[in-house]
Scaffold this motif. Structure first.
Motif, short mmCIF file in Angstrom:
data_model
loop_
_atom_site.label_atom_id
_atom_site.label_comp_id
_atom_site.label_asym_id
_atom_site.label_seq_id
_atom_site.Cartn_x
_atom_site.Cartn_y
_atom_site.Cartn_z
N ARG A 84 -6.03 31.83 -11.70
CA ARG A 84 -5.86 30.74 -10.73
C ARG A 84 -5.92 31.27 -9.29
O ARG A 84 -6.46 30.60 -8.41
CB ARG A 84 -4.55 30.00 -10.99
CG ARG A 84 -4.58 29.26 -12.32
CD ARG A 84 -3.41 28.32 -12.50
NE ARG A 84 -3.35 27.79 -13.85
CZ ARG A 84 -4.13 26.84 -14.34
NH1 ARG A 84 -5.06 26.31 -13.59
NH2 ARG A 84 -3.98 26.42 -15.58
N LEU A 85 -5.39 32.47 -9.08
CA LEU A 85 -5.49 33.09 -7.77
C LEU A 85 -6.94 33.39 -7.43
O LEU A 85 -7.39 33.12 -6.31
CB LEU A 85 -4.65 34.38 -7.72
CG LEU A 85 -4.74 35.18 -6.42
CD1 LEU A 85 -4.27 34.35 -5.23
CD2 LEU A 85 -3.93 36.47 -6.55
N GLU A 87 -9.57 31.88 -8.53
CA GLU A 87 -10.22 30.59 -8.24
C GLU A 87 -9.90 30.14 -6.82
O GLU A 87 -10.80 29.73 -6.07
CB GLU A 87 -9.74 29.54 -9.24
CG GLU A 87 -10.31 28.17 -8.99
CD GLU A 87 -9.73 27.10 -9.91
OE1 GLU A 87 -10.18 25.95 -9.80
OE2 GLU A 87 -8.85 27.40 -10.74
N ALA A 88 -8.64 30.23 -6.43
CA ALA A 88 -8.24 29.82 -5.08
C ALA A 88 -8.90 30.68 -4.02
O ALA A 88 -9.33 30.18 -2.98
CB ALA A 88 -6.72 29.88 -4.95
N GLN A 89 -9.01 31.99 -4.29
CA GLN A 89 -9.64 32.88 -3.33
C GLN A 89 -11.12 32.55 -3.15
O GLN A 89 -11.62 32.53 -2.02
CB GLN A 89 -9.48 34.34 -3.78
CG GLN A 89 -8.05 34.84 -3.65
CD GLN A 89 -7.84 36.19 -4.31
OE1 GLN A 89 -8.50 36.53 -5.29
NE2 GLN A 89 -6.91 36.96 -3.77
N THR A 92 -11.40 29.26 -1.26
CA THR A 92 -11.06 29.48 0.14
C THR A 92 -12.22 30.11 0.88
O THR A 92 -12.57 29.71 2.00
CB THR A 92 -9.80 30.36 0.27
OG1 THR A 92 -8.70 29.68 -0.35
CG2 THR A 92 -9.47 30.66 1.71
#
Length: 117
Positions: A84-85, A87-89, A92
């Motif tokens: 999930r991190l 994906e967020a990175q 972003t």
């Protein structure tokens, strides 16, 4: 004060139940979905957290195969969070790139309009 035999039996059963962790099949499924979703937005092993997610998922699957259910669940949970991190990175970074393109367009339009601010 006297401890009731029924209370002792319930306590022993509760402790025995804690010792045998159930197979983390649902957590493994959630983790695989999180990894797939991160890949779908463009996360690769070049993103450090995605590499961690893949490594931890592999460890979780190996632990599950060895009946180390607690270790498998913990690795799977960590892998899900890493995915999930990642994906967020990636999202972003894509947003920043889109922002840069829009900023460049705004600058170009302002120049075309004669420096209107």
């Amino acid at each position: 004060m006297r401890i009731q035999p029924l209370f002792v039996a319930v306590a022993v059963l509760a402790l025995a139940g804690c010792a045998n962790d159930p197979a983390p099949t649902q957590q493994l499924r959630l983790t695989e979905q999180a990894v797939d979703q991160a890949k779908a937005v463009g996360a690769t092993d070049e993103v450090p957290s995605m590499k961690l997610a893949n490594d931890k998922l592999a460890t979780a699957l190996a632990d599950a195969g060895n009946q180390s259910n607690r270790a498998a669940r913990m690795q799977a949970e960590q892998a899900e969070l890493d995915a999930r991190l990642a994906e967020a990175q990636v999202l972003t970074q894509k947003s920043k790139e889109q922002q840069s393109v829009l900023d460049a367009r705004i600058v170009r339009l302002r120049k075309q309009l004669g420096g209107v601010q």
